[in-house]
Design an enzyme around this catalytic site. Sequence first.
Site, short mmCIF file in Angstrom:
data_model
loop_
_atom_site.label_atom_id
_atom_site.label_comp_id
_atom_site.label_asym_id
_atom_site.label_seq_id
_atom_site.Cartn_x
_atom_site.Cartn_y
_atom_site.Cartn_z
N HIS A 124 0.87 -1.18 0.00
CA HIS A 124 0.00 0.00 0.00
C HIS A 124 0.91 1.23 0.00
O HIS A 124 2.02 1.18 0.51
CB HIS A 124 -0.83 -0.05 1.29
CG HIS A 124 -1.89 0.98 1.41
ND1 HIS A 124 -1.64 2.27 1.80
CD2 HIS A 124 -3.24 0.91 1.21
CE1 HIS A 124 -2.78 2.95 1.84
NE2 HIS A 124 -3.76 2.16 1.49
N ASP A 201 3.00 -4.45 8.15
CA ASP A 201 1.81 -3.62 7.96
C ASP A 201 0.61 -4.52 8.25
O ASP A 201 0.27 -5.39 7.44
CB ASP A 201 1.80 -3.09 6.52
CG ASP A 201 0.50 -2.36 6.18
OD1 ASP A 201 -0.48 -2.47 6.94
OD2 ASP A 201 0.47 -1.71 5.12
N GLN A 204 -4.67 -4.90 7.32
CA GLN A 204 -5.73 -5.84 6.90
C GLN A 204 -5.69 -7.15 7.67
O GLN A 204 -6.48 -8.06 7.37
CB GLN A 204 -5.61 -6.12 5.39
CG GLN A 204 -5.74 -4.90 4.50
CD GLN A 204 -7.13 -4.27 4.55
OE1 GLN A 204 -8.09 -4.85 5.08
NE2 GLN A 204 -7.24 -3.06 4.03
N LYS A 227 -10.39 -0.08 11.02
CA LYS A 227 -10.64 -1.32 10.26
C LYS A 227 -10.99 -2.48 11.17
O LYS A 227 -11.27 -3.59 10.70
CB LYS A 227 -9.40 -1.67 9.42
CG LYS A 227 -9.10 -0.64 8.31
CD LYS A 227 -8.02 -1.15 7.40
CE LYS A 227 -7.31 -0.09 6.61
NZ LYS A 227 -8.08 0.49 5.51
N CYS A 364 -4.91 2.40 -3.53
CA CYS A 364 -3.63 2.93 -3.00
C CYS A 364 -2.48 1.97 -3.26
O CYS A 364 -1.56 1.85 -2.43
CB CYS A 364 -3.74 3.26 -1.51
SG CYS A 364 -4.92 4.56 -1.16
N1 C6P Z 1 -6.39 0.59 3.00
C1 C6P Z 1 -8.31 0.20 1.54
O1 C6P Z 1 -9.43 0.48 1.12
P1 C6P Z 1 -4.86 3.99 7.22
O2 C6P Z 1 -5.37 4.85 6.10
O3 C6P Z 1 -3.62 4.57 7.85
O4 C6P Z 1 -5.90 3.59 8.19
O5 C6P Z 1 -4.42 2.60 6.54
C2 C6P Z 1 -3.53 2.59 5.47
C3 C6P Z 1 -3.32 1.21 4.94
C4 C6P Z 1 -2.08 0.63 5.07
N2 C6P Z 1 -1.84 -0.61 4.66
C5 C6P Z 1 -2.81 -1.37 4.10
C6 C6P Z 1 -2.51 -2.77 3.68
C7 C6P Z 1 -4.09 -0.84 3.93
O6 C6P Z 1 -5.03 -1.59 3.37
C8 C6P Z 1 -4.35 0.49 4.33
C9 C6P Z 1 -5.68 1.12 4.08
C10 C6P Z 1 -7.73 1.04 2.66
O7 C6P Z 1 -7.66 -0.74 1.10
C11 C6P Z 1 -7.77 2.50 2.31
S1 C6P Z 1 -6.76 2.89 0.93
#
Ligand code: C6P
Length: 407
Positions: A124, A201, A204, A227, A364
């Site tokens: 991401h 990371d 998910q 999430k 992203c």
């Molecule tokens: N993915 C998706 O719809 P934040 O924005 O900091 O809460 O999370 C960022 C992020 C980082 N790593 C991974 C693997 C992610 O999936 C995400 C967030 C969302 O897939 C929004 S783009």
Amino acid sequence: MTSIDWAKVRSDFPILAQQVNGRPLLYLDNAASSQKPRAVIDALVKYYEHDNANVHRGLHELSSRATDAFEGARTKVARYLGAESAEEIIFTRGTTEGINLVANTWGVANVKAGDVILLTEMEHHSNLVPWQLLAEKVGARLRFIPVADDGSLALDRLGELLTPEVKLFAFVQVSNSLGTINPAAELCRAARAVGAVTLVDGAQSAGHMPVNVRELGCDFYAFSGHKICAPTGIGALWGRRELLEKMPPWHGGGEMIVSVTYERATYKQPPHKFEAGTPNIAGAVGLGAAIDYLEAIGRQNIFDHGAELTERAVKHLGEIPGIRVLGPMHRGALAAFHAEWAHPHDLTTFANEHGLALRGGHHCTQPLMRKLKLPGTTRASFYFYNTADEVDRMAAILRDARKFFDR
Ligand code: C6P
């Protein structure tokens, strides 16, 4: 077999009982953000109605209640991640901020010109851009483990890429674009063997499967509260204590200092050294409530339920002509696909007209989309309050979409 009453669990989520565009809401955008159970909403209301004050400052009753609630939430996060102690948990705004914190503290102090930062091709932007910025600042190089044709990591390339020049290996545990579940413990073991520090990371994975940072053997683990049924604007970074103690601070301000003169300051021990200013107290309280809620259901049950729904969805999608599902068989609770008869934005707009929330676009992960030669994908992502019936309804809407677009 699980003994969870999933229908009862679903009734804990007030937002799901609504109509969108004249149809029952079919919320399948959980990888973007999850919905909140009443227990979390109630915890926020209770906090604001009874306990709200700033933390760590006042000696009055409300401040000490707020501090207890805030630090209590830190202890819950530590338990949830299997951390050794609450001092290893830094509250952040979410995964993005956690990764940026590591890049700007541990990274700036330890990554030097010529060093290699190893990433994967499925990261991401949150686990890519902070390392690009760091590499530019210190003169380090980025290296990537390729994604194989089936959407898994090309692990056969690991030996050649994970060399002693690698200072940091940062990778996603579950890909938000492919659903791939990476073998995190195996990757951390391989990194340790060459002396590299690891960052996982967990955006998910944290809410979808049992996670124990000590069993993973990583050095940093970042996730987002929103999430995993908690409010937006709160998340946590776990860091190994020895590393946190040596890291310089990032943001400066109140709360993170021991003493300040006009010329300089001395800093508190972690985690407070990394939490300048008034934190998101209510968010942390909500995160604690979300963790209690998820633990009562059980993360293995959540994973198994998600796996059942995803398998069903992949089967349905495979039967719709012109749809190709991305990612390997062993996957997290999402199915991203390419429909040759509709652009992802048109397809998600069609879905919305039928009450179905999907996500369409690059998710992203622009470099990955470029590699796959796709303008983007359409993604259905599931959580434990979704049902098999909803998966069947999604498939029916997508079959109608094909009739509509493929004329
Ligand atoms: N993915 C998706 O719809 P934040 O924005 O900091 O809460 O999370 C960022 C992020 C980082 N790593 C991974 C693997 C992610 O999936 C995400 C967030 C969302 O897939 C929004 S783009």
